[in-house]
Scaffold this active site. Structure first.
Site, PDB file in Angstrom:
ATOM      1  N   GLU A 121       0.080   9.057  -9.802  1.00 47.15           N
ATOM      2  CA  GLU A 121       1.522   9.101 -10.700  1.00 47.15           C
ATOM      3  C   GLU A 121       1.210   8.460 -11.892  1.00 47.15           C
ATOM      4  OE1 GLU A 121       5.019   8.767  -8.571  1.00 47.15           O
ATOM      5  OE2 GLU A 121       3.954   9.159  -6.519  1.00 47.15           O
ATOM      6  N   TRP A 136      -3.214   3.325  -5.694  1.00 44.74           N
ATOM      7  CA  TRP A 136      -4.560   3.998  -5.939  1.00 44.74           C
ATOM      8  C   TRP A 136      -4.613   4.764  -7.481  1.00 44.74           C
ATOM      9  CZ3 TRP A 136      -2.746   7.095  -1.471  1.00 44.74           C
ATOM     10  CH2 TRP A 136      -2.490   6.382  -0.314  1.00 44.74           C
ATOM     11  N   GLY A 137      -3.734   4.453  -8.358  1.00 40.86           N
ATOM     12  CA  GLY A 137      -3.780   4.995  -9.610  1.00 40.86           C
ATOM     13  C   GLY A 137      -2.877   6.271  -9.468  1.00 40.86           C
ATOM     14  N   ASP A 141       0.748  -1.353  -0.054  1.00 42.13           N
ATOM     15  CA  ASP A 141      -0.013  -0.001   0.060  1.00 42.13           C
ATOM     16  C   ASP A 141       0.972   1.411   0.009  1.00 42.13           C
ATOM     17  OD1 ASP A 141      -2.369   1.292  -0.025  1.00 42.13           O
ATOM     18  OD2 ASP A 141      -3.320  -0.118   1.435  1.00 42.13           O
ATOM     19  N   ASP A 198     -10.331   3.082  -3.934  1.00 39.27           N
ATOM     20  CA  ASP A 198     -10.813   1.719  -3.177  1.00 39.27           C
ATOM     21  C   ASP A 198     -12.375   1.740  -3.769  1.00 39.27           C
ATOM     22  OD1 ASP A 198      -8.681   1.407  -1.721  1.00 39.27           O
ATOM     23  OD2 ASP A 198      -9.692   2.138   0.037  1.00 39.27           O
TER      24      ASP A 198
END
Length: 532
Positions: free
Chosen positions: A202, A199-200, A165, A220
């Site tokens: 960069e 989480w997408g 994460d 999420d």
């Protein structure tokens, strides 16, 4: 997982906050895909379970063992599911005196090693969770600065999968921090599938392939239709970056967590069409027969796991009615007819539109009912609200459906929709290739050149159907008119089928912001393009 804190927002999240209502498709990337991580893993998208969506922090050894038992006996393992993954909250709140991570002795009395050993006796694999920051999303010790030590522990414990994460990070590049853990895992000598969870941020799909086996492309997921739909729109345009060993990850499955049965089948269908990891996030120890029938549908699973490794793409979209096509290794094409709307609608396409040719008839297998039928080319169905009909189309030959950036040879810049606008009538320009979905175009089998996805799909067209040099081009709602048909020629030119004129960068400019129009074909570099 559901992040409790987050110290840095990526570009996509920032844009979404600054520009409310900005469609997810405009946040997609346009850079060429990189080679896959050379660890021999994830040749097909991983299949498994993760505890977070159903249990949050209430993870334990007994939960993981009982879930593994359930997968072993309920048909999931037999259908190909392998990974039983532990998410956050498995460790104590601090490291030991030597800096080692410590499994919570109450939750995991046999430690992670003992849990892994049990899972392995069933022929399954164990996954674990950590974070590339100072703390995990739930506040437990992160791996930043401890990568070698933690990777060695995971290997010693028998871990097979690491979900990594991005909470509580110092604001440095995610790619650089994830690379450190990649190298640490490699140094252990144990094959550990590396799942990036940034989480997408960069535009991680543009750099994820040489670092991890999968990468999250979105924030999420939640157990609602709207959340699932939004994530679909974000992920569906990223197919150029996926393939064996490198997969876009639109987050865990919410099948069984509160959506309707129709919506559950839709999520499973769309995730399979997008060649996504299929990681169940429901309580498998009490899963209903309907939930298990969805998760173990081998016809749909075969589409997700197909060895060709192509992500399906939208070939038609409008009014909330979507058609996706996914080429398969044996020459078949999987087709999904997805109705985003709340009421039933008829969705139609054709064999030619999905890239199928040279057959007097084609065989359609309905992947949910298992029934078969024949057609000379028409493919369609009445699809319930929020539903998806999924076919496997056999017969004839399959032609590829190209998708990617369209770059101008003279400047090296990309065909770009200014300001990522979805307003019909926007005139495209050239701009530095920058990782935006407003630069990702699909050349459909019917000759259209489309940008964006879902209800925001737009076609490139000659303004007002004009056919004279100097005619501007613009984005428009796709309706099949002649001015929306384009021909890609061997010399690199793109000509309007209606006008015969070439797509041209005005005045031969190579500068950012130079507009695009139609002009008499001259063979000059400002009229030559490459779709890649």
């Amino acid at each position: 997982m559901r992040r409790l804190t987050r110290s840095v927002l990526g570009k996509a999240a920032i844009l979404a906050l600054l520009v409310p209502g900005l469609p997810a498709a405009v946040l997609t990337a346009a850079a060429p895909p990189a080679a896959a991580l050379d660890n021999g893993l994830a040749e097909a998208p991983p299949l498994g379970f993760n505890d977070w969506n159903a249990y949050g922090c209430d993870v334990s050894e007994s939960l993981i063992k009982s879930t593994a038992d359930a997968m072993h006996t309920n048909g999931m393992q037999a259908a190909g599911y392998q990974y039983v993954n532990i998410d956050d909250c498995w460790m104590t709140s601090s490291r030991d005196a030597d800096g080692n991570l410590v499994p919570d002795p109450v939750k995991f009395p046999d430690g992670i090693a003992g849990t892994a050993a049990y899972v392995h006796t069933l022929g399954l694999k164990l996954g674990i969770y950590e974070d590339a920051g100072t703390e995990t999303c739930a506040g437990y010790p992160g791996s930043l600065g401890h990568e070698r030590q933690d990777a060695a522990a995971f290997a010693a414990w028998g871990v097979d999968f690491l979900k990594y994460d991005n909470c509580n990070n110092p604001g440095t590049s995610a790619a650089s921090r994830y690379t450190v853990m990649r190298d640490a895992l490699a140094a252990t000598g144990r094959p550990i599938l590396f799942s990036l969870c940034s989480w997408g941020q960069e535009s991680d799909w543009t750099w994820g392939a040489p670092i991890g086996n999968t990468w999250r492309t979105t924030l999420d997921i939640r157990p609602t239709y709207d959340s699932m739909l939004s994530i679909f729109h974000t992920n569906v345009g990223l197919g150029a970056f996926a393939g064996p060993g490198r997969w876009n990850d639109p987050d865990m499955l919410e099948v069984g967590n509160g959506m309707s049965g129709t919506e559950d089948r839709t999520e499973f269908s769309l995730w399979a069409m997008m060649a996504a990891p299929l990681i169940s996030g429901t309580d498998l120890t009490t899963a209903s027969a309907d939930t298990l029938s969805i998760l173990t549908n081998r016809r749909v699973l075969a589409v997700d796991q197909d060895r060709l490794g192509k992500q399906g793409q939208l070939i038609a979209s409008g009014g909330g009615l979507d058609v996706l096509a996914k080429p398969l290794a044996n020459g078949d094409v999987a087709v999904a007819l997805f109705n985003e709307n709340a009421t039933a609608a008829t969705i139609s396409t054709s064999a030619a539109a999905i890239g199928k040719t040279h057959a007097a008839h084609y065989t359609l297998t309905d992947l949910w009912s298992g029934t078969t039928s024949r057609t000379t080319g028409a493919i369609g169905a009445t699809v319930p609200g929020h539903g998806t009909v999924m076919y496997r189309v056999a017969g004839g030959r399959s032609e590829p459906i190209p998708s990617g950036v369209v770059s101008a040879t003279g400047s090296g810049r990309c065909l770009d929709v200014p300001r990522a606008s979805t307003v019909p009538g926007t005139q495209p320009e050239i701009w530095a290739c920058n990782g935006g979905g407003n630069q990702v175009w699909t050349r459909t089998p019917t000759g259209q050149l489309t940008v964006y996805s879902g209800g925001d799909t737009r076609c490139l067209e000659a303004s007002d159907g004009r056919t004279t040099p100097g005619t501007t081009v613009r984005t428009a709602i796709c309706d099949g008119r002649a001015g929306q048909q384009w021909k890609f020629n061997a010399d690199g030119t793109i000509t309007g089928v209606q006008s015969g004129l070439c797509l041209d960068v005005t005045g031969g400019s190579t500068a950012n912001g130079a507009l695009v129009e139609l002009w008499t074909c001259t063979g000059s570099s400002n009229q030559r393009w490459k779709l890649s």
